[in-house]
Design a protein around this motif. Sequence first.
Motif, PDB file in Angstrom:
ATOM      1  N   LEU A 154       0.952  -8.219   1.575  1.00  0.00           N
ATOM      2  CA  LEU A 154       1.020  -7.904   2.996  1.00  0.00           C
ATOM      3  C   LEU A 154       2.203  -8.588   3.667  1.00  0.00           C
ATOM      4  N   LEU A 155       2.469  -9.835   3.287  1.00  0.00           N
ATOM      5  CA  LEU A 155       3.598 -10.561   3.853  1.00  0.00           C
ATOM      6  C   LEU A 155       4.910  -9.849   3.549  1.00  0.00           C
TER       7      LEU A 155
ATOM      8  N   GLY B  25      -4.493  -7.458   8.045  1.00  0.00           N
ATOM      9  CA  GLY B  25      -4.826  -8.104   6.777  1.00  0.00           C
ATOM     10  C   GLY B  25      -6.320  -8.186   6.552  1.00  0.00           C
TER      11      GLY B  25
ATOM     12  N   PHE C 146       5.108  -6.579   5.639  1.00  0.00           N
ATOM     13  CA  PHE C 146       5.427  -6.826   7.045  1.00  0.00           C
ATOM     14  C   PHE C 146       6.888  -7.253   7.214  1.00  0.00           C
TER      15      PHE C 146
ATOM     16  N   ARG D 159       4.913 -11.270  12.552  1.00  0.00           N
ATOM     17  CA  ARG D 159       3.581 -11.766  12.238  1.00  0.00           C
ATOM     18  C   ARG D 159       2.917 -12.352  13.477  1.00  0.00           C
TER      19      ARG D 159
ATOM     20  N   VAL E 129      -0.208 -14.146   6.757  1.00  0.00           N
ATOM     21  CA  VAL E 129       0.136 -13.152   7.783  1.00  0.00           C
ATOM     22  C   VAL E 129      -0.038 -13.666   9.207  1.00  0.00           C
TER      23      VAL E 129
ATOM     24  N   THR F  28      -1.020  -8.617  12.812  1.00  0.00           N
ATOM     25  CA  THR F  28      -0.935  -8.671  11.349  1.00  0.00           C
ATOM     26  C   THR F  28      -2.172  -9.332  10.741  1.00  0.00           C
TER      27      THR F  28
END
Length: 266
Positions: free
Chosen positions: A123-124, A142, A127, A134, A214, A138
């Motif tokens: 996810l990081l 997540g 993004f 973030r 996140v 976010t």
Amino acid sequence: MKQRAPFIDTLLGLTALTGLIALYAPLLAATVLSFFQIVRVRGKLGFAPFSLEPYTALLTNGEILSALGTSLIVAVVASFASLVLALMFAFYFVSARRGLGTLMQVMVFLPFLLPPIITGLSLLIAFREAEFARGLATIIIGHIVFIVPVVYRTVLVRLQLLGGSLTEASLDLGASHVQTLFHVILPQMRPALISGVLLAFAISFDETLITLFVAGSETTLPIRLWAMMRVGFVPEINALATLILLFTAAITFAIGLIQRGQAERA
């Protein structure tokens, strides 16, 4: 029928008792220490008198209250968003062709089955590549990715138990698909929907590892608790752990009651 030796029953009982002590002794210790702090008197360790000071200090701590508010917002939004997505996935699965439905299930369950560190890192990266800052949004995304499978499984099992006869009967009596959904199907699924949301809320409220990747500058309650422990244990930590324990136990108890009522009506 051959009976087990009393020695085996005793050994199994002691093993179970040891496991229960290992599980619940730390929780009990945190609860006791939130009311009775350890102090040193004349070179010896002892307990201070009963006091609610740790809880008072906790409730006047602005940073903890801010983190608690963030956790509640994230958990509520993520839980209800996950419920909507889980319903969509469940209805698609029962109506789709077998191959497409199986592929969809794999995609839904994969983020939950992967180690949280992999899900958080993925996810990081996503993004960052999308240049999505973030923050609160976010964190919610997540958590949704992580808890949708939990709600989906709960909803799907109940939907499959209902079968298609209720839908067919409602349509034969002249109801539209929308009326059938809101007046026939969803009311029958209410216990599963409530228990799924409560379970998702508990998981989201407690989620730490994915949130670390996140969160950005935002701080949830588990992250704040982890930061507090890095500088040493203070009485507020025991009070916070006790309150979270009671809150989680209440949610678990509510889920148990809902599932018990659902089983009795089935």
